[in-house]
Design a protein around this motif. Structure first.
Motif, PDB file in Angstrom:
ATOM      1  N   HIS B  63      12.075  -4.871  -4.510  1.00 30.48           N
ATOM      2  CA  HIS B  63      11.892  -4.381  -3.145  1.00 30.48           C
ATOM      3  C   HIS B  63      10.972  -5.246  -2.289  1.00 30.48           C
ATOM      4  O   HIS B  63      10.975  -5.113  -1.081  1.00 30.48           O
ATOM      5  N   CYS B  64      10.190  -6.103  -2.913  1.00 29.32           N
ATOM      6  CA  CYS B  64       9.310  -6.958  -2.123  1.00 29.32           C
ATOM      7  C   CYS B  64       9.901  -8.351  -1.928  1.00 29.32           C
ATOM      8  O   CYS B  64       9.673  -8.987  -0.889  1.00 29.32           O
ATOM      9  N   HIS B 288       4.102   3.947  -6.600  1.00 30.22           N
ATOM     10  CA  HIS B 288       4.534   2.549  -6.735  1.00 30.22           C
ATOM     11  C   HIS B 288       4.493   2.087  -8.183  1.00 30.22           C
ATOM     12  O   HIS B 288       5.272   1.224  -8.565  1.00 30.22           O
ATOM     13  N   LEU B 326       5.493  -0.786  -1.169  1.00 29.19           N
ATOM     14  CA  LEU B 326       6.196  -0.073  -2.239  1.00 29.19           C
ATOM     15  C   LEU B 326       5.849   1.409  -2.249  1.00 29.19           C
ATOM     16  O   LEU B 326       6.711   2.252  -2.522  1.00 29.19           O
TER      17      LEU B 326
END
Lengths: 379, 379, 379
Positions: B63-64, B288, B326
């Motif tokens: 996701h990053c 997260h 996150l």
């Protein structure tokens, strides 16, 4: 997600007259908003935090509104207005009937009063709360060295009344379960009674709570124990049923023990049910508070290792009959979801699923409490 | 599974400017592999066990990476190289912006320093860590019998600075919550201060930790409490929020209490939020670390009985801004998954789902901390 | 729901020769119903409560019956009859082969006896149970002030035998983990030995249990610790691995620690694995008792924050080889369900999923125990 499950297990559970082995009486009188909301929560009613805006409030609006001829998810205001217009007795009658319960076992200690519910076509039995008996003995006046015998005599008299099927203790509230597991000596009981009787109030003296649990064993009836989730008077970590382990070992071979509620300790309760012959459990109270959306998840944890002979149904409904209905609905849907999913995945045969559903909803309670029935499985 | 959920709840949550009611500052400087990995884990970095090979590491790569213009699931090496090429400040800016957070409340006690984040279009408030205040008082020199007053004065000065909205305690780390719940006497505080000041170091003296919690009550600001999951300096079983029950009862009617993190005790925290008016909770840090794949499951447990007015959002992000992103993403997807599933199963009405989403993501925090806002729900 | 998952992760796990890093020997002799049922449950066999009517019993009828040439879900009577007809040795051989296990590490302390399983094409290693060693030392006769040295000598002799790869302690059963974490002094050990040797019996003297754990550290081999779920001889709340925190901190940098079973404390075990370098975990025993229907759910909790290098596979199968098969099957399906779902939701890349599956099923154990192998990931 519960609610979506259909199939033969759901059909069977929907048609099964449940044995609700632990519930309470209801307020049949009309209720205003404050009165209704106060019965909707295990906490108090706080400004800006309506109990309707909680999982149980959402479930009431979803599943109880239609029984009051309202649309699903009716606003709280509409719900209260319609309930008031119908009147408390009529609303209560509808919810109790909709619960499809064949047998109610009513804890008559809270709220105090006779075992009675406005139901037709259902049997009502009584569960005697032992702390209430002890407190009545104290209120009537007794010398410390006469307490043990007076309590025993009063408890025996209470359980010999017609319709009594079990005793209950709220030791979880009073001291928690982190008690010396051994039976106290007569001298210890007298000393503790002297301390308690000097001040009165609720029975929360550790030696006397312990004595109460051992007296329950002597009475010979199944013993219901509050464990886990309850109102704000609890210390949750002391209501962990695993703390009872040594006491369960010492009392092996005596009365059946019914662990009530259990959440969030349902897995620990399941362990006890798996290794101690007399231990059974339910997830009453929890099921309507989490609502049908989570009932299946909680039941799935409770049943991870529990023998299917050891799970019972209770609503632990108290105050408003909405909870008798919701408890039954959440149990039926949650258990159907769990069992039908396993059948659909070919992890469980349908006849076994149907057998386990009938056991949990009715037959296990019949067996533990010796209730009359068709004994459909020949047990 | 989170990630797959779409629909109006997800859209609403994706568009909602969150209030992150508890987070930390970030390292904006460039980071080498060792530096980055050390911020990726609550443990240390060990040979052969890369933090990238953990749920949070998987989530970072998934996701990053796209925010650094990399493909989803980019290898760790590529991720680190690209992050270094962009530079720490640019990477940080991207993640903070992507978090869609409108308000950050920054714990300035760890790492110590001013409440500041490189954000535009977002408000930054401060949370004062009381252990840091006490340790500064000790470091500045104080006599044991002057400690209580000096601490009180320093704490008052700290919270009266502009932008301070809450205080925080890490009592969970220092002693755990199994403390005498009563307010210590002046003599007890002096005696304890003498013991502590003789040796110095971190504040972990049980009487003084207790005194700190009661001083927090006197300050009148919302009190954030670390509970449950954290780094290796913790004894997890002593960070169980249920151990606070007696203290919560004694301090009823005073300041709001915010239980942070909570995992794996989210159900116990939910019980406290359900029965104590002032108690609220979040599952920050946890979201997260478990990643979007499990955020919905953890939130589902946290919300089993929690009033929807009592759940807040925090990232508890610390060190790298990846976690601010996150945490926000896992919260949005997890909560959307939970609420949309219930809407789809007709267990919850969509307007209620949207209301609860906005409450948890923004409005509950505004209400607790008195933050400015449109007060869209008229509360 | 496990069972339905298909795809490349499942295929890879089905083909992977597992390392079962903790299991027991089996009874290969023929078993009558009472004998078989007694091995099917962690409790006893009680009238009216057949172990077949439990999750593990359901799983045996579903997943083991076909290996005896019976239909899925065959009735218990048919199962027992067919097993008897085939004979215990043949049934055992089939289940062990079907488990697809390449390496078995056998706890030779219970039932006592040599590390041996009727397998071809699989390696068998030994795990030495230290309580058994201590009790043998006591049985052979030793003075209190010679106990420490005699135990140490006997333990060294035991672990130096060929094929020994680890030691194990059942301190969880004997005292629980709420022990003083410090290494006892020689005088303390002598005093405790005097108390124990005067009465004999199982080693449950707290100082000696503590001494045993520290002796394990001195031995230098990986240390397996029973935690959580087990038979009725346990106090579950004292088997919480979080109670080991201070001891883990004091013994940092020494031997690998393997937390076995863990349920219902798998999240607490995961926390320890996330913050202590040496700590690893499995959910053995649990997986076959909950069955494939819940194995994925339990693994999902166990893996919420656990580094993928820290999860191992064990069956903890004991008594009947059905459990070696079921444990392997539940592990494969549960882990495949978890990983494949994440791949399908694009939360995890397939190569990473395959790598983590091989680590958990084989490579992490090879690494911890120094087992021979192809070291396919270059570690």
């Amino acid at each position: 997600m519960a609610g979506a499950t259909e199939g033969p297990v759901r059909e069977a559970l929907d048609a099964l007259p449940l044995v609700d082995h632990h519930c309470h009486r209801v307020v049949t009188a009309d209720l205003d908003r404050a009165g209704f909301e106060s019965l909707l929560t295990e906490g108090d009613v706080w400004p800006g935090v309506s109990p309707f805006d909680s999982p149980v409030g959402v479930a009431v609006r979803r599943h109880c509104a239609p029984l009051l001829d309202l649309p699903r998810h009716a606003p709280a205001e509409d719900y209260l207005a319609r309930r008031a217009a119908l009147g408390g007795p009529e609303a209560t009658r509808r919810f109790l009937a909709a619960s499809g319960t064949g047998v109610f076992c009513v804890d008559t200690g809270y709220p105090p009063g006779p075992a009675a519910l406005p139901v037709e076509d259902a049997a009502v039995y009584e569960v005697v709360r032992l702390e209430g008996v002890a407190e009545s003995v104290a209120a009537a006046g007794v010398e410390p060295d006469g307490y043990a015998e007076a309590f025993r005599t009063a408890a025996l008299a209470a359980v010999r009344r017609p319709g009594v099927v079990a005793v209950k203790s709220v030791a979880a509230y009073r001291t928690g379960f982190d008690l010396d597991p051994h039976r106290p000596t007569a001298a210890e009981v007298t000393g503790a009674a002297a301390r308690w009787l000097a001040h009165g109030g609720r029975l929360a003296e550790p030696v006397l709570v312990r004595h109460l649990l051992w007296t329950a064993v002597d009475l010979g009836l199944p013993l219901q124990l509050h464990t886990g989730f309850g109102d704000g008077d609890l210390r949750l970590h002391r209501a962990d049923p695993a703390l009872l382990t040594d006491w369960l070992r010492l009392t092996a071979g005596t009365v059946p023990v019914l662990l009530l509620h259990c959440w969030p300790y349902q897995r620990r309760a399941a362990y006890l049910a798996a290794v101690f012959e007399r231990v059974h459990l339910d997830v009453g109270l929890t099921l309507h508070h989490v609502g049908p959306a989570r009932a299946g998840a909680v039941l799935a944890e409770a049943l991870e290792i529990t023998p299917f002979r050891k799970l019972l149904y209770s609503s632990d409904a108290c105050g408003v009959a909405e909870f008798h209905h919701l408890g039954a609905l959440a149990f039926r849907r949650g258990l159907a979801e769990l069992l039908q999913d396993r059948v659909d995945a070919d992890e469980l045969a349908l006849p076994d699923a149907l057998r386990f559903a009938a056991w949990a909803g009715r037959d296990n309670a019949r067996r533990v409490y010796g209730l009359p029935g068709d004994a459909p499985d020949g047990d």
